[in-house]
Design a protein around this motif. Sequence first.
Motif, PDB file in Angstrom:
ATOM      1  N   ASP A  16      25.663  20.841  -4.705  1.00 13.59           N
ATOM      2  CA  ASP A  16      24.455  21.110  -5.493  1.00 13.59           C
ATOM      3  C   ASP A  16      23.184  20.758  -4.743  1.00 13.59           C
ATOM      4  O   ASP A  16      22.165  21.435  -4.859  1.00 13.59           O
ATOM      5  N   ARG A  17      23.229  19.652  -3.977  1.00 12.58           N
ATOM      6  CA  ARG A  17      22.028  19.164  -3.282  1.00 12.58           C
ATOM      7  C   ARG A  17      22.445  18.579  -1.939  1.00 12.58           C
ATOM      8  O   ARG A  17      23.588  18.188  -1.752  1.00 12.58           O
ATOM      9  N   ILE A  18      21.486  18.519  -1.010  1.00 11.75           N
ATOM     10  CA  ILE A  18      21.730  17.848   0.264  1.00 11.75           C
ATOM     11  C   ILE A  18      20.552  16.926   0.574  1.00 11.75           C
ATOM     12  O   ILE A  18      19.402  17.273   0.326  1.00 11.75           O
ATOM     13  N   GLU A  19      20.868  15.761   1.094  1.00 13.62           N
ATOM     14  CA  GLU A  19      19.830  14.837   1.576  1.00 13.62           C
ATOM     15  C   GLU A  19      19.880  14.911   3.093  1.00 13.62           C
ATOM     16  O   GLU A  19      20.907  14.616   3.700  1.00 13.62           O
ATOM     17  N   ILE A  20      18.762  15.303   3.704  1.00 11.49           N
ATOM     18  CA  ILE A  20      18.842  15.755   5.095  1.00 11.49           C
ATOM     19  C   ILE A  20      18.197  14.816   6.110  1.00 11.49           C
ATOM     20  O   ILE A  20      18.392  15.006   7.310  1.00 11.49           O
ATOM     21  N   ALA A  21      17.393  13.841   5.667  1.00 12.71           N
ATOM     22  CA  ALA A  21      16.677  13.027   6.653  1.00 12.71           C
ATOM     23  C   ALA A  21      15.968  11.869   5.968  1.00 12.71           C
ATOM     24  O   ALA A  21      15.839  11.826   4.743  1.00 12.71           O
ATOM     25  N   SER A  22      15.489  10.953   6.804  1.00 13.46           N
ATOM     26  CA  SER A  22      14.547   9.920   6.369  1.00 13.46           C
ATOM     27  C   SER A  22      13.176  10.303   6.913  1.00 13.46           C
ATOM     28  O   SER A  22      13.059  10.725   8.071  1.00 13.46           O
ATOM     29  N   ALA A  23      12.143  10.150   6.097  1.00 10.62           N
ATOM     30  CA  ALA A  23      10.781  10.468   6.543  1.00 10.62           C
ATOM     31  C   ALA A  23      10.351   9.526   7.659  1.00 10.62           C
ATOM     32  O   ALA A  23      10.808   8.386   7.741  1.00 10.62           O
ATOM     33  N   ARG A  24       9.486  10.012   8.530  1.00 11.00           N
ATOM     34  CA  ARG A  24       8.803   9.196   9.546  1.00 11.00           C
ATOM     35  C   ARG A  24       9.728   8.618  10.620  1.00 11.00           C
ATOM     36  O   ARG A  24       9.356   7.674  11.302  1.00 11.00           O
ATOM     37  N   VAL A  25      10.912   9.171  10.800  1.00 11.13           N
ATOM     38  CA  VAL A  25      11.848   8.581  11.767  1.00 11.13           C
ATOM     39  C   VAL A  25      11.490   8.966  13.197  1.00 11.13           C
ATOM     40  O   VAL A  25      11.378   8.113  14.068  1.00 11.13           O
ATOM     41  N   SER A  26      11.362  10.266  13.461  1.00 14.06           N
ATOM     42  CA  SER A  26      11.108  10.731  14.829  1.00 14.06           C
ATOM     43  C   SER A  26      10.578  12.154  14.787  1.00 14.06           C
ATOM     44  O   SER A  26      10.646  12.840  13.758  1.00 14.06           O
TER      45      SER A  26
END
Length: 497
Positions: free
Chosen positions: A35-45
Amino acid sequence: MDTTLRDGEQTSGVSFSPTEKLTIAQLLLTEVKVDRIEIASARVSEGEFEAVKAITKWAKANGFLNQVEVLTFVDGDVSIQWMQQAGAKVMNLLTKGSLNHLTHQLKKKPEQHFAEIADVVKLARKKGIEVNVYLEDWSNGMRHSKEYVFQYLDFIQKQPIKRVMLPDTLGILTPSESFEYISAIVQRYPDTHFDFHAHNDYDLGTANVLEGVKAGAHGIHLTINGMGERAGNAPLASAIAVLNDFMPEVKTSVVEASLYRVSKLVETFSGFRIPVNKPVVGENVFTQTAGIHADGDKKNKLYFSDLMPERFGRTRRYALGKTSGKANIENNLAQLGIQLSEPDLKKVTQRIIELGDKKEVVTQADLPYIISDVIDSKNIEEKVRIENYVLTHSKNLRPSVTIEISINGELYEEHAQGDGQYDAFVNALKKVYKRMKKDLPVLTDYAVRIPPGGKSDALCETIITWSFNGKEFKTRGLDSDQTVSAIKATQKMLNLI
């Protein structure tokens, strides 16, 4: 929600390229159908930023943008600006779910933390960004500071939050605690959507997911191959199989038949190897080794369960080794189209047991050679032999090979170049078979192994997987030279076909 691309990428030593992230995201949403995907953390690189931009651009064009989520922080408008520039529309705000974390990491009072969260949520909503919140260390919060957790959740009720996400951040929960804590929260806040995010530190991730769903959790967070920090997260394939079989009243959109394929792709991209005994996706989990099991399967499928390999796009196999019985060997022979008399079958069985005692790897592809060796079969003989070869590898020149091959007693010689010595060898072989107007199998996988602690002169085992006439089979070669071991594996293939 699949969080392989965010939490799973926190696996030690794993970093996906932007292209790999995009490919995995596309497969998860279009084929696996999470249903959903979490793809990254903000401000990493910068690389992470480019990956998110590529995924959100594709997702927007294909109607998936609201299913793509990014982990963000209580940092005023910094994460929000990052989200806007990256084109993301759903933020998963990381907040403190235990008094211990709040007091010792942030050194703040609950009221101060809540006020800062409210400011970020208000600004995000103003910018058109949907907000979910993580209660980091929630499981320890429920164990040691329950009053704080409920104080926080009371505050959340007044905020424009879509989902509240409850992570077992350190993987400390037991199944009974997972049920108890989630039940208490769902009953107290019946109108709030709660997700459960299980980790696997005690190998209880899948069990905790099952209990969390029984307790009324509305969403679960999973990763491909159980990737994640430390011992990883609850694995997608296992959790889906468990829910489908033990809670059929709970429906998910996940396509079981796609799980194995995406699992192998992520294994390739990440370099994070799947244990052979990992449920559902491990190489050995649909392989029967004991002869008594094969015998039971043959008589009335006595060792079958609801966990059938076909559900996941796989097939049942019968291993060959020291515990093999006649039934195991008969199953493998049947797949090769070979029938043996009872006395011959006994001899072959005994030979396989002897090889197993020496820790030899015996495969289905070895069976014709074992038969030929043991009973001097006239039906299976070595009709193809690589008689001679010259391999050259020079700096700034393409590798080349000259081969002399005997087929049914007739000699052929060819020369070819390639991207490597083995590629050049295959190209020369193709020329021979083209002259004979015969097709060769397609090479689908190529694996090289040496013993642990092996030195430069160690034996090298090359295992090649071939596809021919709709069937897949493997051959292996053993030599101190990698290319020669591959040539030996190829000669076995030529005789098999």
